[in-house]
Structures are given as structure tokens and as C-alpha cells.
Design an enzyme around this catalytic site. Structure first.
Site, PDB file in Angstrom:
ATOM      1  N   GLY A  46      38.737  42.243  37.820  1.00 43.80           N
ATOM      2  CA  GLY A  46      39.448  41.255  38.612  1.00 43.80           C
ATOM      3  C   GLY A  46      39.284  41.546  40.091  1.00 43.80           C
ATOM      4  O   GLY A  46      39.031  42.695  40.477  1.00 43.80           O
ATOM      5  N   GLN A  51      41.049  41.377  49.150  1.00 45.92           N
ATOM      6  CA  GLN A  51      40.253  42.595  48.990  1.00 45.92           C
ATOM      7  C   GLN A  51      38.888  42.486  49.667  1.00 45.92           C
ATOM      8  O   GLN A  51      38.226  43.494  49.909  1.00 45.92           O
ATOM      9  CB  GLN A  51      40.052  42.917  47.503  1.00 45.92           C
ATOM     10  N   CYS A  94      42.153  49.690  40.378  1.00 48.46           N
ATOM     11  CA  CYS A  94      41.948  48.630  41.353  1.00 48.46           C
ATOM     12  C   CYS A  94      40.729  48.976  42.199  1.00 48.46           C
ATOM     13  O   CYS A  94      40.558  50.131  42.584  1.00 48.46           O
ATOM     14  CB  CYS A  94      43.177  48.522  42.249  1.00 48.46           C
ATOM     15  N   LEU A  95      39.883  47.983  42.471  1.00 44.62           N
ATOM     16  CA  LEU A  95      38.679  48.249  43.268  1.00 44.62           C
ATOM     17  C   LEU A  95      39.027  48.690  44.687  1.00 44.62           C
ATOM     18  O   LEU A  95      38.205  49.304  45.354  1.00 44.62           O
ATOM     19  CB  LEU A  95      37.779  47.003  43.291  1.00 44.62           C
ATOM     20  N   HIS A 136      48.310  41.454  38.252  1.00 43.13           N
ATOM     21  CA  HIS A 136      47.799  42.412  39.238  1.00 43.13           C
ATOM     22  C   HIS A 136      47.110  41.672  40.391  1.00 43.13           C
ATOM     23  O   HIS A 136      47.336  41.973  41.564  1.00 43.13           O
ATOM     24  CB  HIS A 136      46.827  43.369  38.518  1.00 43.13           C
ATOM     25  N   GLU A 137      46.277  40.676  40.046  1.00 41.57           N
ATOM     26  CA  GLU A 137      45.538  39.946  41.094  1.00 41.57           C
ATOM     27  C   GLU A 137      46.467  39.061  41.928  1.00 41.57           C
ATOM     28  O   GLU A 137      46.306  38.971  43.147  1.00 41.57           O
ATOM     29  CB  GLU A 137      44.411  39.103  40.476  1.00 41.57           C
TER      30      GLU A 137
HETATM   31 NI    NI Z   1      43.408  45.311  42.439  1.00 45.63          NI
END
Ligand code: NI
Length: 171
Positions: A46, A51, A94-95, A136-137
């Protein structure tokens, strides 16, 4: 198609409340495609627009595990309209917080309303890992990271390590 640089926490750009889109334009469609490429390249399941430095309410998701049954979601202005009392506990990553994971408790099932690619209103029911990922997103769109759901002690530790990771990467 492009791979965009992903912002790593701690960063004030990840703490911003993003704006809703009033209408879907060509540039947003392109951005969703680029976000998807960026997510697959990372790889992740995701990604939210903040981000990659865009403060708009856009997310992309693909939680499918095998290539033959790929299901991609590109959501504009996603909004949770219902969530279950039943909770689930997943280990999240998470990225924007590379190599850090923590268990987060969230509603097990949700109903989400969003605009698709063509600006059409869609509704889906989600449960399990998809429900977790969507929550989360959407959190990202309100400046919330998964570490904001865990103890301050643990959060500070992770953010401190990431700060160090970032300063080492620069030199
Ligand atoms: Ni994330």
C-alpha cells in the site's frame, strides 16, 4: 510511469492532513499509476500520496499474494463509513518506516467509500489484511503513522533509529 522517491519518517510532510479532491484530473490518474509503480518497486502492499510528497487524498493498495490473481485498488477520497466492533491484530510495516514493524489493533472489517479512476463513487466491504491496509493508508492522509498507534516508548525508539538511518544514508 515513474518510480517516485518515498519520504522516510520522521518528516513533517508525513504529518499533514491531506486535501480531498473536488474532481479527478489527468494528473491524478497519472499520479495513481506512478504511486502503484513505486509501491510494486519498493515492494509494498500500500502507498499513500503524502509518502511521495503530495498532500491529496489518494491511496493505492494491492494485498494479493500471487501474480495470477492480482487485485489493485486505486482510491480517491477514501472514507470509512462503517467498521466492525470485532478487532484484529496485525503486524504492520510501512515504506516510510523501512525495516520496522509493530502489532497494531484495528477493526477487523470495514466499509469504504471512494472515487475510482474515472471519478465514479464506489463502495467496498473489506476484512482481514485488506481492511488493515486500507485503514493504514487512510491514516497517512490524516498525518498518522502506524507507530502513532503503539506506545510512545516504542515509537520514539523506532523514530530515533530511522533518524540515524537517514543521516547515515546522506553521508
Ligand atoms: Ni504506510
Amino acid at each position: 510511469m515513474a518510480i517516485l522517491p518515498i519520504i522516510v519518517a520522521p518528516d513533517p510532510r508525513l504529518k499533514v492532513k491531506c486535501d480531498e479532491l473536488t474532481h479527478v484530473e489527468e494528473e491524478h490518474v497519472r499520479l495513481l499509476d506512478d504511486m502503484l509503480d513505486t509501491m510494486y518497486d519498493a515492494p509494498g502492499i500500500g502507498l499513500a500520496a503524502p509518502q511521495v510528497g503530495v498532500t491529496k487524498r489518494l491511496i493505492v493498495i494491492d494485498v494479493t499474494e500471487s501474480d495470477d490473481s492480482r487485485h489493485t485498488y486505486k482510491m480517491i477520497n477514501p472514507k470509512i463509513t462503517w467498521f466492525s466492533d470485532e478487532l484484529s491484530n496485525y503486524e504492520e510495516g510501512c515504506l516510510s518506516l523501512p525495516e520496522h514493524y509493530a502489532n497494531v489493533i484495528r477493526p477487523e472489517q470495514i466499509c469504504v467509500e471512494f472515487l475510482d479512476y474515472e471519478g465514479k463513487l464506489k463502495t467496498i466491504d473489506a476484512k482481514g489484511v485488506l481492511a488493515t491496509c486500507i485503514q493504514h493508508e487512510i491514516d497517512h492522509l490524516d498525518g498518522t503513522l502506524f507507530v502513532d498507534h503503539i506506545t510512545k516508548l516504542r515509537r520514539d525508539l523506532i523514530l530515533r533509529k530511522l533518524k540515524k538511518y537517514k543521516s547515515e544514508k546522506k553521508t
